[in-house]
Design an enzyme around this catalytic site. Structure first.
Site, mmCIF file in Angstrom:
data_model
loop_
_atom_site.group_PDB
_atom_site.id
_atom_site.type_symbol
_atom_site.label_atom_id
_atom_site.label_comp_id
_atom_site.label_asym_id
_atom_site.label_seq_id
_atom_site.Cartn_x
_atom_site.Cartn_y
_atom_site.Cartn_z
ATOM 1 N N HIS A 27 0.811 -1.346 0.299
ATOM 2 C CA HIS A 27 -0.413 -0.199 -0.264
ATOM 3 C C HIS A 27 0.617 1.394 0.422
ATOM 4 O O HIS A 27 0.082 2.307 -0.367
ATOM 5 C CB HIS A 27 -0.931 0.163 1.141
ATOM 6 C CG HIS A 27 -0.408 0.343 2.656
ATOM 7 N ND1 HIS A 27 -0.481 -0.974 3.437
ATOM 8 C CD2 HIS A 27 0.232 1.768 3.356
ATOM 9 C CE1 HIS A 27 0.638 -0.133 4.694
ATOM 10 N NE2 HIS A 27 0.629 1.138 4.442
ATOM 11 N N ASP A 60 0.044 -7.342 1.529
ATOM 12 C CA ASP A 60 0.274 -5.986 1.513
ATOM 13 C C ASP A 60 2.324 -6.106 1.654
ATOM 14 O O ASP A 60 2.387 -5.607 2.386
ATOM 15 C CB ASP A 60 -0.247 -6.387 3.049
ATOM 16 C CG ASP A 60 -0.003 -4.004 2.695
ATOM 17 O OD1 ASP A 60 0.019 -3.697 2.030
ATOM 18 O OD2 ASP A 60 -0.163 -3.526 3.884
ATOM 19 N N SER A 105 4.409 2.319 7.644
ATOM 20 C CA SER A 105 4.391 1.425 7.171
ATOM 21 C C SER A 105 5.642 0.857 6.259
ATOM 22 O O SER A 105 6.551 1.490 5.559
ATOM 23 C CB SER A 105 3.084 1.832 6.006
ATOM 24 O OG SER A 105 2.072 1.671 7.118
#
Length: 495
Positions: free
Chosen positions: A124, A154, A236
């Site tokens: 992402h 992901d 992230s």
């Protein structure tokens, strides 16, 4: 005249015993220390909950310092540029004057896991990016190639051609970590504030977290490590580390009512990454495993009936004829308790084990049938290859259509059994081409279309009618999907 004291004979004996006792006590301490009076590395406590050690000079220090110093410059800042949507995109003014769209930027973290410039991050962070920049701790910035992405876990792999030596973080073993173990997170929270390579510390709060929803683009395969090490927007893709300085997870998401850390963060286990990274490097996509079983979680009633110590394992509701499971003798109503040496917990965890298992190799499985446990050897095949080789089993009449980068079939009971899902009328998405409108909308293979433009879709014929009605549409078209894990989601796709 002064006060004086002359010990008696008894007093002299008592005094001698006291002196002798002190002498032997001192001698015992010296022997116990092995005659070594240098500073020792000892564990102490200077604040509740945080371990402290002494360095070679006897000064108190944190055990996390050595880990951070070892891996600090292996963590990278990532900036991804996408073709943005201008603020006038949907009105007549924009269309008439053709105002160019403004590119949008997203920021995150990543880390080098090989010395030849490979970087691991979240999908992402770089999804649909037209340009990706990686900045190292030295301040140098490099344009990175996107080697491979996998929305269903992901994860993504990037590659930079660095002109300097690269420090990298080795993979650890996420199966070995225990709830309560210390972990360290490094990343770039709140990128607009320039807080690069922030270090936070916590413990493993839980393992095997699944069935989590993070909005659009929620990964299909979930086996998260939960931690209270502070993770915020921008973290992230950064590493979650053990005290050996090994990556045991990839920080991916948080659960928060405020959008900032409240001590509930999630990291993708590094063993899941280890299983798919070779595919991403070799082909840019992931080869998914397929066993050919229709699964359900073990109920408490079944666990009691079978005499299980805990409600664990998966129940086989059906077996796809001719599948690897069928060939190995696995039958309907069997309970699978172990797979490739790992305890089977539930459907979500077992789905991850199957999807990432080595292909076309014998894998031991422990089966519980009618109260008796026994082992069989089975194999896992490539899901997409099997679908292509047995396409006649996936459709009732081999009907197939391409639309906006999707390969579509009528959703049949055979397909439902094959993918281990519930059957209902709809259109099955067998493949999504990379870079297509469907891909950019975040639509995943294995999903089932049930509505197009708020019109119910039961088969390809009804889809054809809906597509014809929107052929001149300029705005995005809403789709209602059931994703591969059974969750209902809305997507907007631009024709």
């Amino acid at each position: 005249m002064g006060w004086g004291f002359t010990p008696s004979g008894t007093g002299k004996k008592l005094l001698s015993l006291v002196v002798l006792g002190a002498l032997f006590t001192t001698l015992g301490i010296i022997i116990a220390s092995n005659l070594d009076f240098t500073a020792k590395t000892v564990a102490t406590q200077i604040s509740p909950g945080y371990p402290v050690v002494s360095d070679n000079h006897g000064n108190p220090t944190s055990p996390f310092v050595a880990v951070v110093e070892k891996v600090y410059d292996a963590t990278a800042h990532i900036a991804a540029q996408r073709e943005g949507v201008g603020r006038y995109h949907d009105d007549l003014f924009w269309r008439f004057f053709q105002i160019p769209q403004e590119p949008s930027m997203s920021y995150g973290s990543g880390f080098f896991f090989r010395e030849d410039g490979y970087v691991l991050t979240n999908n992402h962070v770089v999804e649909n990016a037209t340009k990706v920049l990686v900045r190292t701790s030295s301040g140098y910035q490099y344009e990175a190639d996107i080697i491979g992405t996998d929305p269903q876990t992901d994860l993504a792999v990037l590659k930079v051609k660095a002109d300097r030596k690269i420090n990298y973080i080795p993979f650890g073993n996420s199966d070995e970590i225990r709830v309560g173990d210390w972990v360290i997170a490094i990343g770039n929270p709140f990128p607009q504030q320039g807080l690069e390579r922030s270090v936070t510390v916590g413990v493993v709060s839980a393992k095997g977290r699944s069935n989590l929803r993070f909005g659009e683009g929620t990964p299909r395969y979930q086996d998260y490590i939960q931690t209270d090490a502070s993770i915020n927007p921008g973290n992230s893709g950064g590493p979650l580390l053990n005290l050996k300085g090994e990556a045991i997870g990839v920080n991916a998401a948080i659960s928060s009512p405020t959008g900032a850390s409240v001590g509930i963060g999630f990291a993708i286990p590094i063993n899941l990454a280890r299983a798919i990274v070779p595919d991403l490097i070799a082909t840019g996509k992931v080869s998914r495993g397929w066993l050919g079983v229709y699964l359900a979680n073990v109920t408490e009633e079944t666990a009691r009936k079978q005499g299980l110590e805990a409600v664990r394992g998966v129940a086989i509701e059906d077996v796809f004829k001719g599948s690897p499971a069928d060939e190995s003798g696995i039958k309907k109503n069997d309970l699978l308790m172990k797979f490739n040496g790992q305890d089977v917990v539930d459907v979500e965890q077992f789905s991850v084990l199957i999807a990432t298992a080595p292909k076309n190799k014998e894998i031991p499985v422990t089966v519980l049938r009618d109260g008796q446990k026994f082992d069989v050897n089975t194999r896992v095949v490539d899901r997409d290859e099997y679908r292509r080789a047995h396409s006649d089993q996936f459709t009732s009449e081999n009907d197939q259509r391409q639309w906006l980068g999707m390969e579509l079939y009528n959703y049949t009971e055979n397909i439902a059994r094959t993918i281990g899902a519930e059957y209902f009328p709809g259109v099955f998405i067998n493949r999504v081409d990379r870079g297509s409108p469907a891909y950019r909308a975040g639509i995943m293979p294995g999903s089932i279309i049930t509505q197009v433009d708020n019109r119910e879709i039961k088969n390809l014929v009804e889809l054809e009618v809906a597509v014809e009605n929107i052929k001149d549409r300029e705005k995005a078209v809403p789709l209602l999907l059931v994703d591969p894990s059974g969750n209902i989601e809305y997507k907007a796709i631009r024709p």
